[in-house]
Enzyme design. Structure first.
Site, mmCIF file in Angstrom:
data_model
loop_
_atom_site.group_PDB
_atom_site.id
_atom_site.type_symbol
_atom_site.label_atom_id
_atom_site.label_comp_id
_atom_site.label_asym_id
_atom_site.label_seq_id
_atom_site.Cartn_x
_atom_site.Cartn_y
_atom_site.Cartn_z
ATOM 1 C CB SER A 684 -0.947 0.005 1.202
ATOM 2 O OG SER A 684 -0.223 0.004 2.409
ATOM 3 C CE LYS A 727 -3.568 1.149 4.676
ATOM 4 N NZ LYS A 727 -3.352 0.669 3.304
#
Length: 792
Positions: A684, A727
């Protein structure tokens, strides 16, 4: 061949070389022995031998106490052995099971390895021919069989069979020498004896000495048994007298009567009743002074104290269940709705096989307390079984009664503690179990959690079936990766994410402050913590997905106030943001916004961890060099590949970005991801790495109010990643105002808390060009000219 470098950088062994492992005892050919690898060099040697399928040579140390023996302190003659198995023992030390193959003499040592490597020659066994060898062979076999018969304890049947079935004189001599109680130098002397007649004579001589000791021991034991005859006769007469008294109905022990009544009233199934009566008769025949008496009595007590019957359960009130869940937990609306659905199914189909819920989330988000709330809503007792660190199957199934101190497993013990067979049982930290040398506890849990099998769960201690089908099992875990697939397949996973700052403040005001006031003997009239103080406490003194650290800090504040009241202070105390530092000290959490620097080559990424989301800084710089890519920061394999992909993508777009292609050949590019002591992995960070490289090479800064996540492809596509909610919440907590996310993750937007969405601008990316447009600060002038000036 002198050894080559393997793919992982390790030097391979030459074909004509062997790995040498020093040992403290002699291993003979044809014999299987376990060896503890108590040195790092021995572990490395065994692992490389296994990896390259090389045999080991086990050589006796001349000084068995030497901590790290070298070639000079080893004998030249050893045993070539195959590694049968490599395991880690319960003490954490590696073990190998080795089988000796043949003798091996070392000729020279090979240097350049982190362990001992040598060249030498195999020593074949000499031909066993002639009447002299045959006579010695038969004599040694008869000696060995006599010694086995004279042992105080019966020898293993496999050893007797091995002696009787020895196929050659050499094999028999080595087998007997291996099991003889000799000093290592004496065994080494036998190992170095190649001549078969001489070897048979030496082993026979050593065995003859051992036989003399065994014969004397047997005679002493026989005389001891004769002296104990009178005492045994008295014990036998007492047992006969007790039996006569039982036949006449006299002197029956009150304890047996109570146990018999308990067996009849326990509501046990017929099979269990028959087993209990059998054990009760056995107990009646056993003297109270015998050790077996206590074992049988304990077993019967376990049987009669278990809740075999199921009381009529109170109907589940869904409105009451909602009230309890809202009273005990703030937020978690989706989780509460799933629990209400679970309870509704239980109400409509009490005998049905409802799914087993597994709450997965960071520490401190309320997994265990959710199980307690479910038990309250169902009006059932709650028991918790901690599985963290369990590595023995017997912890689940129990120990057989043949073992000293045997007890049932944790499941049956929890049922007894609950007092009801339809309790709510929480299997806490189910992801922390591990397999050991005594079996895999997760495999034992498969039967416990399978509705088709747990109706007749058989604990090793009880040895009778127990019905677990009415138990409501709930599991908790911090992460799913360590739960075996078959076990995970038996559970319905419910993810619990971390709390936002606003949710933490609400939880603190509604629950934590009140609980800590009670714990510290204070009242709400005496102490008030301002909302602004709670917000500062959350932002500057804690960094977690849950609220455990927050509650500890609130407790520290209130203990400070409690000291003042204990010393005679009477005025109410109000704690504001300015009071935190004098009490708690300076803030322990750095402001992530302040850590950013608006210079080219720095981008802010987002990461997911088992304890919630984190922001991640990607730093890139270049130095004169030859085109190398340097990666630091404890990056995993996947993250390293993301960096390679990002660099290749930037190279392919160099012309469009205004980057001079020769720059890649004339410079080394270094990518670093702080903190360097924390391992990191995953795809990511691909977008953030690409943006850091583009920022570095174009001399344009990445916007300091922007964070990003997403996997990157060589075609410039931004691919979806996981943990979007965690996140984004981490970005909002760190003061970020804009977040760049993969467009293919747009479906995850509904999971982001509303208050977080209101404070952030979410920008969805299809390609890397979208990230460049949204993430880089605009610069005046021609970018290509700027780059040329920077290069010059």
């Amino acid at each position: 061949m002198n050894g080559e470098q393997s793919a992982n950088g390790a030097r391979t062994l030459p074909d004509d070389a062997v790995v040498v492992v020093p040992v403290s005892n002699v291993i003979f050919p044809g014999v299987v022995f376990p060896i503890v690898l108590d040195r790092p060099s021995a572990v490395a040697a065994a692992q490389q031998a296994l990896r390259e399928q090389h045999p080991l040579v086990l050589v006796l140390q001349q000084d068995v106490q030497a901590p790290d023996p070298g070639p000079q302190s080893l004998h030249r003659m050893g045993t070539l052995a195959n590694v049968l198995r490599y395991v880690t023992g319960p003490d954490g030390a590696p073990h190998v099971a080795c089988q000796g193959v043949e003798r091996f003499e070392i000729d020279e040592w090979v240097e350049g390895f982190p362990f001992l490597v040598a060249r030498g020659r195999r020593i074949p066994e000499p031909e066993a021919e002639g009447a002299a060898i045959e006579a010695r062979f038969l004599h040694l076999r008869s000696q060995a069989l006599e010694a086995l018969q004279l042992l105080p304890q019966s020898p293993p049947g496999e050893l007797v069979a091995a002696v009787e079935g020895a196929s050659s004189p050499a094999a028999l001599a080595d087998l007997v020498a291996a099991y003889l109680d000799l000093q290592p130098p004496e065994k080494q002397q036998i190992l170095e004896t190649i001549d078969l007649e001489a070897r048979l004579d030496k082993v026979s001589a050593f065995l003859a000495q051992r036989l003399e000791v065994l014969r004397l021991t047997s005679e002493i034991a026989q005389r001891t048994r004769q002296s104990l005859g009178e005492r045994q006769r008295e014990t036998l007469l007492r047992e006969q007298m007790a039996a006569i008294q039982r036949e006449l109905g006299e002197g029956e022990r009150e304890e047996l009567v109570e146990l018999e009544a308990a067996i009849e009233n326990a509501g046990m199934p017929e099979e269990v009743v028959q087993q209990a009566r059998k054990e009760l008769r056995r107990l009646a025949r056993t003297p109270e002074a015998a050790a077996e008496y206590g074992m049988v009595r304990t077993y019967l007590e376990w049987l009669v104290e278990l809740p075999w019957g199921v009381p009529e359960a109170a109907p589940i009130d869904l409105a009451e269940a909602r009230r309890i869940l809202d009273e005990d937990h703030f937020g978690l609306e989706k989780i509460k709705q799933r629990i209400i659905e679970h309870l509704a199914v239980r109400r409509l189909a009490p005998e049905g096989k409802a799914p087993i819920l597994c709450f997965v989330g960071p520490p401190g988000v309320g997994k265990t307390s959710l199980g307690q709330s479910i038990a309250r809503a169902m009006h059932r007792p709650f028991v918790r079984v901690s599985l963290g660190g369990v590595h023995d199957e017997s912890e689940i199934r129990g120990h057989r009664r043949t073992y000293v101190g045997a007890l049932p497993g944790n499941i049956i013990q929890a049922i007894r503690k609950a007092g009801r067979r339809d309790c709510v049982m929480m299997l806490d930290e189910i992801d922390k179990m591990s397999a050991g040398i005594h079996g895999d506890p997760s495999a034992a849990l498969l039967e416990v959690l399978d509705p088709e099998q747990n109706v007749a769960f058989r604990d090793n201690y009880l040895a009778v079936p127990f019905d677990l089908s009415r138990v409501v099992f709930i599991a908790t875990a911090n992460m799913l990766d360590t739960i075996p697939g078959p076990l995970r397949d038996r559970m319905e996973v419910i993810q619990l994410s971390g709390y936002t700052a606003g949710e933490k403040r609400q939880i603190a005001e509604r629950y934590l402050v009140r609980r800590q006031l009670e714990a510290n003997g204070l009242t709400a009239e005496q102490v008030q913590i301002e909302p602004a103080a709670l917000e500062t406490l959350i932002a500057r003194y804690t960094r977690e997905a849950g609220v455990r650290s927050l509650e500890r800090e609130i407790g520290r504040l209130l203990r400070h106030v409690a000291v003042r009241f204990a010393e005679g202070h009477t005025e109410p105390v109000r704690i504001g943001p300015t009071n935190l530092e004098p009490i708690l000290g300076p803030p322990r959490v750095e402001n992530e916004v302040a850590m950013r620097t608006s210079v080219p080559g720095v981008a802010t990424g987002l990461a997911w961890t088992p304890v919630g989301g984190e922001i991640l800084f990607i730093e890139a710089t270049r130095t004169p060099g030859d085109g190398r890519l340097i990666l630091t920061g404890q990056l995993g394999e996947v993250m390293r590949e993301s960096a390679q992909t990002a660099l290749s993508l930037v190279k392919s777009r160099a012309e469009a970005l205004g980057v001079t292609p020769s720059l890649f050949k004339e410079s080394d590019i270094h990518i670093h991801v702080p903190a360097g002591a924390t391992p990191k992995d995953g795809p990511s960070a691909g977008v953030a790495m690409t943006m850091a490289l583009i920022s570095l090479l174009t001399d344009r800064t990445v916007r300091s109010d922007t964070a990003m996540t997403g996997e990157i492809s060589l075609r410039g596509l931004v691919l979806p990643v996981g943990g979007i909610k965690e996140k984004v919440v981490a970005a909002a907590t760190a003061g970020v105002r804009r977040v760049l996310l993969p467009a293919r993750n747009r479906a995850d937007e509904r999971d982001i808390p509303e208050e977080t969405r209101q404070t952030l601008e979410l920008i969805w990316l299809e390609r890397i060009e979208d990230a460049i447009e949204a993430g880089l600060d605009p610069r005046r002038g021609d970018v290509r000219q700027t780059q040329v000036r920077a290069a010059s």
